[in-house]
Design a protein around this motif. Structure first.
Motif, PDB file in Angstrom:
ATOM      1  N   LYS A 145      10.982  37.271  48.318  1.00 39.13           N
ATOM      2  CA  LYS A 145      10.846  37.041  49.760  1.00 39.13           C
ATOM      3  C   LYS A 145       9.576  36.252  50.069  1.00 39.13           C
ATOM      4  O   LYS A 145       9.601  35.270  50.841  1.00 39.13           O
ATOM      5  CB  LYS A 145      10.808  38.391  50.486  1.00 39.13           C
ATOM      6  N   LYS A 146       8.475  36.648  49.451  1.00 39.40           N
ATOM      7  CA  LYS A 146       7.209  35.964  49.685  1.00 39.40           C
ATOM      8  C   LYS A 146       7.288  34.510  49.223  1.00 39.40           C
ATOM      9  O   LYS A 146       6.838  33.586  49.939  1.00 39.40           O
ATOM     10  CB  LYS A 146       6.094  36.705  48.936  1.00 39.40           C
ATOM     11  N   HIS A 147       7.879  34.311  48.054  1.00 37.84           N
ATOM     12  CA  HIS A 147       7.957  32.950  47.497  1.00 37.84           C
ATOM     13  C   HIS A 147       8.846  32.062  48.356  1.00 37.84           C
ATOM     14  O   HIS A 147       8.543  30.866  48.575  1.00 37.84           O
ATOM     15  CB  HIS A 147       8.498  33.017  46.065  1.00 37.84           C
ATOM     16  N   LEU A 148       9.938  32.633  48.847  1.00 36.56           N
ATOM     17  CA  LEU A 148      10.841  31.841  49.689  1.00 36.56           C
ATOM     18  C   LEU A 148      10.183  31.453  51.004  1.00 36.56           C
ATOM     19  O   LEU A 148      10.334  30.329  51.497  1.00 36.56           O
ATOM     20  CB  LEU A 148      12.125  32.626  49.955  1.00 36.56           C
ATOM     21  N   LEU A 149       9.477  32.405  51.608  1.00 38.53           N
ATOM     22  CA  LEU A 149       8.827  32.126  52.887  1.00 38.53           C
ATOM     23  C   LEU A 149       7.718  31.083  52.741  1.00 38.53           C
ATOM     24  O   LEU A 149       7.523  30.237  53.620  1.00 38.53           O
ATOM     25  CB  LEU A 149       8.252  33.419  53.473  1.00 38.53           C
ATOM     26  N   ASP A 192      10.559  24.928  51.851  1.00 41.85           N
ATOM     27  CA  ASP A 192      10.858  23.507  51.982  1.00 41.85           C
ATOM     28  C   ASP A 192      10.589  22.725  50.694  1.00 41.85           C
ATOM     29  O   ASP A 192      10.781  21.500  50.648  1.00 41.85           O
ATOM     30  CB  ASP A 192      10.021  22.892  53.121  1.00 41.85           C
ATOM     31  N   GLN A 193      10.128  23.423  49.631  1.00 45.62           N
ATOM     32  CA  GLN A 193       9.719  22.721  48.427  1.00 45.62           C
ATOM     33  C   GLN A 193      10.576  23.065  47.207  1.00 45.62           C
ATOM     34  O   GLN A 193      10.429  22.441  46.156  1.00 45.62           O
ATOM     35  CB  GLN A 193       8.249  23.051  48.106  1.00 45.62           C
ATOM     36  N   LEU A 194      11.458  24.093  47.336  1.00 43.08           N
ATOM     37  CA  LEU A 194      12.242  24.536  46.183  1.00 43.08           C
ATOM     38  C   LEU A 194      13.482  23.671  45.992  1.00 43.08           C
ATOM     39  O   LEU A 194      14.236  23.433  46.935  1.00 43.08           O
ATOM     40  CB  LEU A 194      12.675  25.991  46.377  1.00 43.08           C
ATOM     41  N   ASN A 195      13.701  23.190  44.758  1.00 47.75           N
ATOM     42  CA  ASN A 195      14.966  22.512  44.460  1.00 47.75           C
ATOM     43  C   ASN A 195      15.971  23.563  43.971  1.00 47.75           C
ATOM     44  O   ASN A 195      15.641  24.741  43.815  1.00 47.75           O
ATOM     45  CB  ASN A 195      14.768  21.399  43.426  1.00 47.75           C
ATOM     46  N   ASP A 237      17.538  28.814  41.889  1.00 50.25           N
ATOM     47  CA  ASP A 237      18.375  29.632  40.998  1.00 50.25           C
ATOM     48  C   ASP A 237      17.524  30.514  40.093  1.00 50.25           C
ATOM     49  O   ASP A 237      17.826  31.687  39.863  1.00 50.25           O
ATOM     50  CB  ASP A 237      19.272  28.733  40.138  1.00 50.25           C
ATOM     51  N   ARG A 238      16.459  29.950  39.584  1.00 47.87           N
ATOM     52  CA  ARG A 238      15.595  30.711  38.689  1.00 47.87           C
ATOM     53  C   ARG A 238      14.922  31.853  39.435  1.00 47.87           C
ATOM     54  O   ARG A 238      14.800  32.978  38.929  1.00 47.87           O
ATOM     55  CB  ARG A 238      14.536  29.799  38.067  1.00 47.87           C
ATOM     56  N   LEU A 239      14.495  31.600  40.664  1.00 44.94           N
ATOM     57  CA  LEU A 239      13.847  32.631  41.462  1.00 44.94           C
ATOM     58  C   LEU A 239      14.812  33.769  41.775  1.00 44.94           C
ATOM     59  O   LEU A 239      14.478  34.947  41.631  1.00 44.94           O
ATOM     60  CB  LEU A 239      13.303  32.020  42.761  1.00 44.94           C
ATOM     61  N   LEU A 240      16.033  33.418  42.170  1.00 46.78           N
ATOM     62  CA  LEU A 240      16.997  34.444  42.566  1.00 46.78           C
ATOM     63  C   LEU A 240      17.580  35.195  41.372  1.00 46.78           C
ATOM     64  O   LEU A 240      18.111  36.292  41.526  1.00 46.78           O
ATOM     65  CB  LEU A 240      18.136  33.799  43.365  1.00 46.78           C
TER      66      LEU A 240
END
Length: 633
Positions: free
Chosen positions: A390-394, A398-401, A406-409
Motif C-alpha cells: 500500500k505504501k509503495h503504491l501510494l 505514477d512511476q511503476l511499469n 506485478d513483482r510488487l503484488l
C-alpha cells in the motif's frame, strides 16, 4: 512443543438430575451417563497418559447394597481400557436378556457403575511412582454413607510437610507423604467432624439413629467442610469430590491457577478441566459454559440443588498461561485466538532479524502444537506485506511499469512445512549413543524447498524448556536443508523458574535459560553471584514461607533477554552445524497482551502466586547447587 513435558491432570464430573429412566427414554440408553463420561475423558486425553480412573455413586440405595464403584487403569490407553472393563458388565445382559437393558431400576440394583453421580480422572504423574495406587480417584471408606469420600484432582501442594504435620496434630497417621493423601485425609477429617456435630445435635433432639442418618445426609454443610479443610493449603488445584450420599463439589484454588469449567441445566450438572470437552460431549454453546471462580466450589447437593460457594477469599487471579500456550487443546475459541495472537506479536522482531528480506525467508513451524501460533505469525507477515504494498503504491503510483507492479503484488511469504514428526518412531535402543542417534530421526524434513546457503529458515515452536530435542534432532535436520541461517522462535517467553503447581518442571538444571545464565556468569567472571544466591537461599530455609522471597531472580538480573537468548542459541546448536542459529523469545509484555485473562507467569517471571512458590524455587536452586536431583517440594 519440541521438548515434551508432563503437565496438569484432567477431571470430568457428571451429575444426572433426573431418574435414570428419563435418560433411557429421551436418549435411548440406560448408559447415558457412562457414555458421556467416556466422551468427556477422551476429549481430554491430552491431559493424562500415565493412568486414569472413574468412580460412580448410586443415590438412595438400600442398606447392604453396593453404591460406590471405582476402577483405575495404567494401560497404555487407560480410558479405553476402563470403559471396556465397564462395558463387559453389560455384554451377557445384552446377549442373553436384552430386555433388562431397558430396565433402569434393575440395572441400578444389580450392575456396578450405573449411578447418578460420575467422576473421571486422567493422570499425568509429575513426580513419584507410576503405580495403580497413584491413580485417582482416591477413596476413603466408612460404613456411614455420609463419611465416605471420593476425590480426584488436578493439583500440587507446595506445603505437604506442613499439611502432614497438621494431620499428625489431629491424631491421624497418614499412610504416605503425598499431597493426594493429605488432601483426602484433611477433607475426610472435617467431613467426620461435620457428621459428628450433626449426629450430636439430632441425638439431643431425640431422633432415632436411622432418622439421624437421613437428616445428616440432607444437611451436610459441604461449604463449611471445604472452608475448614483448605484453610492452610498452598498450591494450585482443581479438586472434585463426592460424598457417599451423593453430595458433590468441584473446588478451585484462590488464584485460579488450575482450570475448571461447568454447565448446569435441569437434566445435568457437568464439569471438566477444559471447556471444549463439555461443548463437544454435550453439544453446549460456548457462551453457556461457565468458569468456576477462584476460591469457590461448585456444590451439587444430593437433592440436585446447585450453588457456587466461596470457601477461601480469592487472591489476584493468576491462571496458568501455559494452559493457553500449550497444555489445553486449541479447540477452545479463546485459546485458539490467543495462540494466533502470540505468533502475530513476534512478527516485528522476526522481520527485524531477517532484515525484512521476505524473498529469501521461509516460514515454518515445529509440529504439532505450534501450528496455531504459526498461523498467527504468517497472518502478521501478510499484514506487513499489505502495508508495504500500500505504501509503495501510494508513493510510486505514477512511476511503476507493469513488470514492477506485478513483482510488487506477487510479494508473499514463503510458507512451508519442513519438519514432519514421525509419531511411529520409537527410541527403543538402550545405549545412550544409539538413543541419541534415534532421537535425531524423530522428525523428518521436506527436501528441495530451501535454496542452498541463500534462504533463512524461520521455525516457530510454542515453547523451549530444555532445548534437548532442538539440539539432538530439529536443528540437525534443518541444517541438512542447507539454509544460510536458522531462526528458532518461541511463542512463549524464556522458562527460567520451576513450576510447583502441577507441571513437570521442578528442577533448575532442566531449563536451558538457566543453563545459559549460569554459563554467562561464569564466562564473565561473576561466579560470586551464584554463591551469593546459594547463601541467601540457604538462609531462607527456616523462614516462614510468607517471609521468603525469590532469590533466584538474581541469577538472571545482570543480563538482558537478548543476551540469554544468544547464549541459548549457542547451547542448542550442535557441533558441525553450518548454518548460523539464532533464537527469538516472546516477551512477557506480549504474553500478557495475547492472554490478558491468564496472567500466571511464574515460570517466566519468578512471580509466584502463593508464598510456597518462593520457598520451592529457592529449594530448587539449593538442590541444583548441591547436586541433588530431586523435586523441591
Amino acid at each position: 512443543m519440541s521438548d515434551q513435558i508432563k503437565h496438569e491432570c484432567g477431571i470430568a464430573f457428571i451429575r444426572l438430575l433426573k431418574p435414570l429412566s428419563f435418560y433411557r427414554e429421551k436418549y435411548g440408553t440406560a448408559l447415558y451417563g457412562l457414555n458421556k463420561l467416556y466422551l468427556l475423558m477422551e476429549k481430554q486425553h491430552n491431559r493424562g497418559q500415565d493412568g486414569a480412573g472413574i468412580a460412580t455413586i448410586k443415590l438412595d440405595v438400600k442398606p447392604g447394597n453396593r453404591y460406590i464403584s471405582r476402577y483405575r487403569s495404567m494401560a497404555s490407553n487407560a480410558v479405553a481400557d476402563i470403559f471396556e472393563y465397564v462395558q463387559n458388565k453389560f455384554v451377557d445382559i445384552q446377549n442373553n436378556t436384552p430386555e433388562l437393558m431397558q430396565d433402569t431400576e434393575w440395572l441400578k440394583n444389580n450392575v456396578s457403575f450405573i449411578g447418578e453421580v460420575l467422576m473421571g480422572h486422567l493422570r499425568y504423574g509429575t513426580h513419584g511412582k507410576n503405580s495403580i495406587e497413584n491413580c485417582h480417584p482416591f477413596l476413603r471408606q466408612n460404613n456411614w454413607m455420609t463419611r465416605n469420600l471420593v476425590i480426584a484432582g488436578n493439583f500440587n501442594m507446595t506445603n505437604v510437610d506442613e499439611l502432614l504435620e497438621q494431620l499428625y496434630e489431629l491424631g491421624q497417621h497418614p499412610k504416605e507423604k503425598a499431597d493426594t493423601v493429605t488432601v483426602l485425609e484433611k477433607i475426610g477429617h472435617f467431613l467426620d467432624d461435620e457428621n459428628q456435630d450433626l449426629f450430636d445435635q439430632y441425638k439431643q433432639e431425640g431422633l432415632s439413629n436411622v432418622d439421624i442418618t437421613h437428616k445428616i445426609s440432607d444437611n451436610l454443610n459441604i461449604g463449611n467442610i471445604l472452608r475448614r479443610s483448605a484453610k492452610t493449603w498452598d498450591g494450585g488445584y482443581t479438586i472434585c469430590g463426592i460424598v457417599g450420599n451423593g453430595d458433590a463439589f468441584i473446588m478451585r484454588d484462590p488464584a485460579g491457577i488450575r482450570p475448571a469449567y461447568y454447565y448446569a441445566d435441569d437434566e445435568i450438572v457437568v464439569a471438566a478441566s477444559e471447556r471444549p470437552a463439555l461443548q463437544t460431549a454435550f453439544n453446549i454453546q460456548y457462551k453457556n459454559v461457565r468458569e468456576i471462580q477462584p476460591g469457590h466450589a461448585l456444590i451439587v447437593k444430593k437433592d440436585g440443588s446447585v450453588a457456587e460457594e466461596m470457601f477461601r477469599e480469592p487472591t489476584e487471579k493468576l491462571s496458568c498461561s501455559f494452559e493457553r500456550i500449550y497444555f489445553s487443546r486449541g479447540s477452545d475459541a479463546e485459546i485458539y485466538r490467543e495462540r494466533k495472537h502470540l505468533g502475530k506479536l513476534l512478527v516485528d522482531e522476526i522481520l527485524k532479524t531477517v532484515k525484512h528480506d521476505i524473498d529469501n525467508t521461509v516460514f515454518s513451524f515445529i509440529p504439532n502444537t505450534a501450528e496455531v501460533a504459526f498461523f498467527g505469525m504468517v497472518e502478521g507477515v501478510h499484514q506487513y506485506i499489505r502495508d508495504l504494498q500500500k505504501k509503495h503504491l501510494l508513493e510510486n503510483k505514477d512511476q511503476l511499469n507493469d513488470e514492477q507492479l506485478d513483482r510488487l503484488l506477487s510479494l508473499s511469504p514463503r510458507v512451508e512445512k519442513l519438519a514432519i514428526k514421525d509419531v511411529k518412531l520409537r527410541t527403543f535402543i538402550t545405549q545412550d549413543a544409539d538413543r541419541q542417534d534415534m532421537v535425531a530421526h524423530v522428525y523428518d524434513s521436506t527436501y528441495g524447498i530451501i535454496r542452498n546457503h541463500v534462504d533463512t529458515l524461520v521455525a516457530i515452536d510454542d515453547s523451549i524448556v530444555r532445548g534437548t530435542t532442538l539440539k539432538q534432532s530439529i536443528i540437525k535436520i534443518m541444517d541438512r536443508l542447507h539454509p544460510k541461517k536458522i531462526i528458532i522462535v518461541s511463542s512463549a517467553p524464556q522458562i527460567r523458574y520451576p513450576d510447583c503447581y502441577g507441571i513437570d518442571m521442578s528442577r533448575m538444571g532442566q531449563f536451558v535459560a538457566f543453563e545459559a545464565a549460569i554459563q554467562l556468569l561464569r564466562e564473565r567472571g561473576m561466579e560470586q553471584v551464584i554463591e551469593d544466591v546459594y547463601d541467601k537461599c540457604k538462609a531462607s530455609v527456616l523462614l516462614p514461607k510468607e517471609e521468603i522471597v525469590n532469590h533466584v531472580k538474581d541469577i538472571y538480573r545482570p543480563f538482558s533477554r537478548e543476551e540469554i537468548s544468544a547464549q541459548i542459541a549457542k547451547i542448542i546448536t550442535p557441533k558441525d552445524t553450518v548454518a548460523e542459529v539464532e533464537v527469538i523469545y516472546q516477551s512477557l509484555e506480549s504474553l500478557h497482551v495475547a492472554c490478558p485473562n491468564h496472567r500466571g507467569d511464574w515460570y517466566f517471571s519468578g512471580n509466584y502466586p502463593t508464598p510456597g512458590g518462593n520457598k520451592v524455587v529457592n529449594k530448587a536452586f539449593i538442590n541444583w547447587r548441591e547436586g541433588i536431583n530431586q523435586r523441591a517440594y
